[in-house]
Design a protein around this motif. Structure first.
Motif, PDB file in Angstrom:
ATOM      1  N   VAL A 146      78.033  -4.066   7.990  1.00 55.88           N
ATOM      2  CA  VAL A 146      78.484  -3.314   6.810  1.00 55.88           C
ATOM      3  C   VAL A 146      77.564  -2.111   6.690  1.00 55.88           C
ATOM      4  N   ARG A 147      78.137  -0.911   6.808  1.00 59.00           N
ATOM      5  CA  ARG A 147      77.362   0.330   6.772  1.00 59.00           C
ATOM      6  C   ARG A 147      77.871   1.177   5.608  1.00 59.00           C
ATOM      7  N   MET A 148      76.984   1.442   4.644  1.00 61.21           N
ATOM      8  CA  MET A 148      77.355   2.191   3.452  1.00 61.21           C
ATOM      9  C   MET A 148      76.613   3.519   3.441  1.00 61.21           C
ATOM     10  N   ARG A 149      77.370   4.606   3.349  1.00 61.36           N
ATOM     11  CA  ARG A 149      76.792   5.953   3.319  1.00 61.36           C
ATOM     12  C   ARG A 149      77.384   6.686   2.117  1.00 61.36           C
ATOM     13  N   VAL A 150      76.519   7.143   1.219  1.00 57.26           N
ATOM     14  CA  VAL A 150      76.974   7.795  -0.017  1.00 57.26           C
ATOM     15  C   VAL A 150      76.067   8.976  -0.317  1.00 57.26           C
ATOM     16  N   GLY A 151      76.643  10.064  -0.820  1.00 55.71           N
ATOM     17  CA  GLY A 151      75.825  11.213  -1.192  1.00 55.71           C
ATOM     18  C   GLY A 151      76.513  12.097  -2.217  1.00 55.71           C
ATOM     19  N   ALA A 152      75.707  12.754  -3.052  1.00 53.60           N
ATOM     20  CA  ALA A 152      76.188  13.781  -3.973  1.00 53.60           C
ATOM     21  C   ALA A 152      75.546  15.092  -3.541  1.00 53.60           C
ATOM     22  N   LEU A 153      76.355  16.030  -3.078  1.00 55.60           N
ATOM     23  CA  LEU A 153      75.863  17.238  -2.418  1.00 55.60           C
ATOM     24  C   LEU A 153      76.438  18.490  -3.059  1.00 55.60           C
ATOM     25  N   PRO A 154      75.693  19.596  -3.016  1.00 54.69           N
ATOM     26  CA  PRO A 154      76.280  20.858  -3.462  1.00 54.69           C
ATOM     27  C   PRO A 154      77.374  21.294  -2.489  1.00 54.69           C
ATOM     28  N   GLN A 155      78.443  21.848  -3.024  1.00 51.48           N
ATOM     29  CA  GLN A 155      79.482  22.370  -2.138  1.00 51.48           C
ATOM     30  C   GLN A 155      78.993  23.602  -1.380  1.00 51.48           C
ATOM     31  N   PHE A 156      78.065  24.339  -1.992  1.00 48.21           N
ATOM     32  CA  PHE A 156      77.604  25.597  -1.410  1.00 48.21           C
ATOM     33  C   PHE A 156      76.076  25.625  -1.352  1.00 48.21           C
ATOM     34  N   PRO A 157      75.462  24.885  -0.421  1.00 47.43           N
ATOM     35  CA  PRO A 157      73.997  24.836  -0.347  1.00 47.43           C
ATOM     36  C   PRO A 157      73.418  26.208  -0.023  1.00 47.43           C
TER      37      PRO A 157
END
Length: 367
Positions: A146-157
């Motif tokens: 079970v591999r969980m990958r989650v992130g909250a990222l800017p659309q325009f870094p």
């Protein structure tokens, strides 16, 4: 109309209040010690402000008296105080914490005979990601990984960190510094944060991922003995982890987190133009064959009740509001410790708040 107290008037607390206040089912009191934070809360017939020092036990107990539930959107170091007061006052308790020690204390309170439901980790990860992982796991006869990958990222870094502040700075620093749980070759282990770096592409965009603390919630305990490999990693744009390692390890800001917080909050602007990525992959045996299933979804910032909310605000606030709804309508146990993986994905996505995670019509058409 059920009385709800939201502890914390920050980015997420304000979004929770707006979502619940837009319904006719909840009367909301938002509590915070900061006049500036409270001033940002839009009041109305179903949303009120309360100046409250959460660290003051007597004041906290008085504020909780008569409430149906308290939803903690306060900094993680205050969550156990809120949970203890909720248990004492016979109030349902929900939180958003990724802090492992805080959740351990909440579980102890439930085991000691709490009369109400204690439901920690009701946000994005831990939270929704665990609900998704558990749903995928139920589709297999036996599990391998079970591999969980989650992130909250800017659309325009637009900076070297490729990052903007989208939620609690304290929470980000905590998950970058604390040990991480994982199951490796069937054994529950602690692994270091910011380690086990990997890169992957999704929709033509390259991302990196690395260990961070707390994202698995209670899944290690739930799946121990049932899965060979289980891990959680935070998604960022390439290059972020290397710079954070310099700050935390080489400059030793791990030992001076208040300094790092000040640096980040004065150097990285907040953005509402963000994207939340949930990428969960499960493999295992089904009908005698090794199979794999993946859940991949993106949520963008959107207008809620006339206000532009960031993707992390929408997903985190919607998550805890959906769990509250399921509790209030009898879809979850009304007493004891409730794990996120006990929540049915179908129930969550069908909920009026959980629909924020549902696929948009354009995405379904493109699939």
């Amino acid at each position: 109309m059920k009385k709800i107290m939201v502890a914390g008037a920050g980015k997420i607390g304000s979004a929770i209040a707006a979502l619940l206040g837009a319904t006719r089912d909840y009367s909301v009191t938002v509590a915070d010690a900061s006049p500036a934070a409270l001033a940002g809360i839009k009041t109305g017939p179903r949303v009120q402000r309360l100046a409250l020092d959460i660290s003051d036990p007597a004041a906290l107990h008085a504020a909780l008296a008569g409430q149906y539930a308290v939803l903690s959107a306060a900094p993680f170091h205050l969550t156990t105080q809120i949970a203890e007061a909720a248990v004492a006052e016979g109030v349902h308790y929900l939180d958003l914490t990724e802090d492992v020690a805080s959740t351990r204390r909440v579980k102890e309170l439930a085991a000691a005979g709490a009369r109400t439901a204690l439901i920690p980790q009701c946000g994005l990860a831990p939270g929704f990601a665990s609900i998704v992982a558990a749903d995928l796991c139920r589709r297999f006869d036996s599990l391998h990984s079970v591999r969980m990958r989650v992130g909250a990222l800017p659309q325009f870094p637009s900076n070297a960190l490729n990052y903007n502040l989208t939620w609690s700075t304290d929470g980000v620093i905590n998950e970058y510094c604390e040990p991480c749980e994982a199951i490796v070759e069937g054994v529950l282990r602690q692994v270091p944060p910011l380690a086990e770096h990997e890169e992957f592409s999704l929709d033509g965009v390259t991302y990196e991922a690395f260990n961070t603390s707390g994202g698995l919630g209670t899944l290690c305990e739930t799946l121990q003995g049932k899965v060979t490999h289980l891990n959680y990693k935070t998604i960022r744009y390439p290059g972020h982890a290397a710079i954070m390692k310099v700050l935390l390890n080489d400059l030793r800001l791990r030992e001076r987190r208040h300094v790092l917080k000040d640096l980040l909050e004065n150097a990285l602007p907040v953005t509402l133009q963000d994207v939340v990525i949930v990428f969960v992959t499960v493999s295992g045996q089904r009908e005698g064959r090794l199979m794999q299933e993946t859940y991949a979804h993106k949520v963008y910032s959107q207008v809620v009740d006339g206000v532009l909310r960031s993707a992390i605000q929408v997903t985190t606030a919607s998550g805890i509001c959906a769990v509250l709804d399921l509790l209030a309508t009898g879809r979850l146990p009304a007493r004891g410790f409730v794990r996120q993986e006990e929540i049915a994905l179908g129930d969550f996505l069908a909920n009026r708040f959980g629909r924020a995670y549902a696929e948009h019509p354009a995405e379904r058409a493109a699939a």
